[in-house]
Design an enzyme around this catalytic site. Sequence first.
Site, PDB file in Angstrom:
ATOM      1  N   CYS A 176       0.827  -1.210   0.000  1.00  0.00           N
ATOM      2  CA  CYS A 176       0.000   0.000   0.000  1.00  0.00           C
ATOM      3  C   CYS A 176       0.855   1.250   0.000  1.00  0.00           C
ATOM      4  O   CYS A 176       2.077   1.189  -0.026  1.00  0.00           O
ATOM      5  CB  CYS A 176      -0.994  -0.014   1.155  1.00  0.00           C
ATOM      6  SG  CYS A 176      -0.498   0.888   2.604  1.00  0.00           S
ATOM      7  N   THR A 178       1.570   3.374   2.263  1.00  0.00           N
ATOM      8  CA  THR A 178       2.513   3.469   3.377  1.00  0.00           C
ATOM      9  C   THR A 178       3.785   2.693   3.060  1.00  0.00           C
ATOM     10  O   THR A 178       4.903   3.146   3.340  1.00  0.00           O
ATOM     11  CB  THR A 178       1.861   2.906   4.658  1.00  0.00           C
ATOM     12  OG1 THR A 178       0.655   3.623   4.902  1.00  0.00           O
ATOM     13  CG2 THR A 178       2.783   3.045   5.851  1.00  0.00           C
ATOM     14  N   HIS A 181       5.936   4.677   0.891  1.00  0.00           N
ATOM     15  CA  HIS A 181       6.679   5.687   1.662  1.00  0.00           C
ATOM     16  C   HIS A 181       7.899   5.045   2.316  1.00  0.00           C
ATOM     17  O   HIS A 181       8.986   5.618   2.327  1.00  0.00           O
ATOM     18  CB  HIS A 181       5.776   6.310   2.736  1.00  0.00           C
ATOM     19  CG  HIS A 181       4.883   7.400   2.212  1.00  0.00           C
ATOM     20  ND1 HIS A 181       5.370   8.640   1.858  1.00  0.00           N
ATOM     21  CD2 HIS A 181       3.555   7.428   1.969  1.00  0.00           C
ATOM     22  CE1 HIS A 181       4.367   9.394   1.425  1.00  0.00           C
ATOM     23  NE2 HIS A 181       3.251   8.676   1.479  1.00  0.00           N
ATOM     24  N   HIS A 199       1.676  -4.807   6.349  1.00  0.00           N
ATOM     25  CA  HIS A 199       0.621  -4.679   7.358  1.00  0.00           C
ATOM     26  C   HIS A 199      -0.753  -5.055   6.803  1.00  0.00           C
ATOM     27  O   HIS A 199      -1.728  -5.029   7.530  1.00  0.00           O
ATOM     28  CB  HIS A 199       0.591  -3.251   7.916  1.00  0.00           C
ATOM     29  CG  HIS A 199       0.308  -2.218   6.870  1.00  0.00           C
ATOM     30  ND1 HIS A 199       1.300  -1.640   6.119  1.00  0.00           N
ATOM     31  CD2 HIS A 199      -0.853  -1.691   6.430  1.00  0.00           C
ATOM     32  CE1 HIS A 199       0.757  -0.791   5.269  1.00  0.00           C
ATOM     33  NE2 HIS A 199      -0.549  -0.802   5.422  1.00  0.00           N
ATOM     34  N   GLU A 200      -0.833  -5.399   5.510  1.00  0.00           N
ATOM     35  CA  GLU A 200      -2.125  -5.819   4.942  1.00  0.00           C
ATOM     36  C   GLU A 200      -2.053  -7.322   4.734  1.00  0.00           C
ATOM     37  O   GLU A 200      -1.817  -7.802   3.638  1.00  0.00           O
ATOM     38  CB  GLU A 200      -2.370  -5.095   3.614  1.00  0.00           C
ATOM     39  CG  GLU A 200      -2.397  -3.582   3.759  1.00  0.00           C
ATOM     40  CD  GLU A 200      -2.741  -2.864   2.460  1.00  0.00           C
ATOM     41  OE1 GLU A 200      -2.950  -3.541   1.437  1.00  0.00           O
ATOM     42  OE2 GLU A 200      -2.800  -1.626   2.480  1.00  0.00           O
ATOM     43  N   CYS A 228      -1.361   1.082  24.087  1.00  0.00           N
ATOM     44  CA  CYS A 228      -1.087   0.915  25.519  1.00  0.00           C
ATOM     45  C   CYS A 228      -2.351   0.603  26.306  1.00  0.00           C
ATOM     46  O   CYS A 228      -2.304  -0.048  27.343  1.00  0.00           O
ATOM     47  CB  CYS A 228      -0.395   2.161  26.069  1.00  0.00           C
ATOM     48  SG  CYS A 228      -1.514   3.562  26.349  1.00  0.00           S
ATOM     49  N   CYS A 231      -3.581   5.390  27.806  1.00  0.00           N
ATOM     50  CA  CYS A 231      -3.336   6.813  27.552  1.00  0.00           C
ATOM     51  C   CYS A 231      -4.663   7.518  27.237  1.00  0.00           C
ATOM     52  O   CYS A 231      -5.712   6.890  27.138  1.00  0.00           O
ATOM     53  CB  CYS A 231      -2.349   6.995  26.399  1.00  0.00           C
ATOM     54  SG  CYS A 231      -3.058   6.628  24.783  1.00  0.00           S
TER      55      CYS A 231
HETATM   56 ZN    ZN Z   1      -1.992   0.049   4.139  1.00  0.00          ZN
HETATM   57 ZN    ZN Z   2      -2.674   4.349  24.445  1.00  0.00          ZN
END
Ligand code: ZN
Ligand code: ZN
Length: 474
Positions: A176, A178, A181, A199-200, A228, A231
Amino acid sequence: MPAPTTGKFHAFARGPGRGTGRIARSLGKPARAVPWYPLGSEERRPYASPGAPGGSDAAHGLCPRPAGHRVEEARRHVPGGLAGRDRVRPQRVRDRPGAGPDPGWPPRRGPHRGPGIAAVQRVQRLYEARGIRARELTHMRAAFYQGARTFTTGEMATPTPGPQEALLRVRRVGICGTDLHIFQGHLDHRVPKGGVIGHETFGEIVEAPGASGFTRGDRVVVEPVVFCGSCRACRMGASYLCYQLKVLGVDLPGGMREYWAVNTTRLLRVPDSITDEHAALIEPLAVAVHDVARADVKRGDAVLIFGGGPIGTLIALVARHRGARVAVVEVNPFRLDILKAFGLERVGPGTDVVAWAEQWTDGTGVDVAFEVTGNPAAARAVADVVRVWGTVSIVAIHAEPVPVNLYQMFARELVMHGSRLYARADWEEAIRLVASGAVPVAPLVSRRIPLESLQRGMEEALGGGPVMKVLVEV
Ligand SMILES: [Zn+2]
Ligand SMILES: [Zn+2]
């Protein structure tokens, strides 16, 4: 890099009772240390975090272990197992480097002879009969980011899943924007050299903890976010924007490899009615579902999308499914053809987009405009096409600040927001949309490549031309 004996020492330390590495070692293929990332690198910490998904991978870079599940599986096919004189003897303590003088135990009985040759040959014959190379027991194929514009394919130790993790056999990984990049070196502050991206991902479960509800053979997609949970963003319900967010395939190791150990909380089951190829498009579809929901697209809305790549097209399809009137601004002729195949209204090159939108909406402007190009010219125009109290959604990554018509934002009291990833509900909706056929994703796949061709696939995807979604078949 750890000393080559580290793997041996690790197996020894686990005690002869476990000894899952015995067969692999008896084949003369000790687990090899892999230069996962340069030691001392700033990026080492997130990758090496033992508590995080992918942490066990990082542990493999530092202390490789054989893949227990594969060795155990193979062992079941060895008649009688490795017993008697074939049993691997524990190494003498002094054989380990730095262990000091011989403590006199265990008693010396001549030189260490290693496993019996008959056992080795027997195991090798059995494996070869099943089409398994000895090395496949402990190693797998993976693609490694080696710095700007360079990917290599090689081998790394197969991960052993941690207590909360399932081991996946990865089947498809989408490339993709990203990833492009990353390929150009824009995310070098997040992706270490030697890192594994992707990540896909879609895969099948090889093994999973009993309490996880997943079993061997389950087909799954990976929600690639680690947050986390405590947060401000997480407490607000925006865990995908966690202040400590780590994305698998960017900040943490991703899926461009054969086997991947992933925390089971990040897995979603894929129904059998969805093909492997379509399953790989669930991640970008989840992005589009989130974008459309966040922009609150309603039935009857006029929606204009700048950019007809995979995400822009999926936004158009989801918005249309919601009952909106949709048009896509695109210049690439190949992508324009795909948009046409989807039956989507197109705004081609050379068109005055602002004038076109005005005419399309009887002079009022569109209800929602999405900026999905990353092109400054589109960012400059996007506020000019929206009606009073309308919405501008920024989906593309603009790495540099770009001019936006703030006068129009003021004069028409527009709302502008960003739209980045997805919540769990967006994934579930994406799976429903593909399974029901409400969003037909098949025409998006323009190319399939093997893992070994990742470098070329990236170059072609970056070069524009006849490319939509490229899938890596692992
Ligand atoms: Zn993606
Ligand atoms: Zn968090």
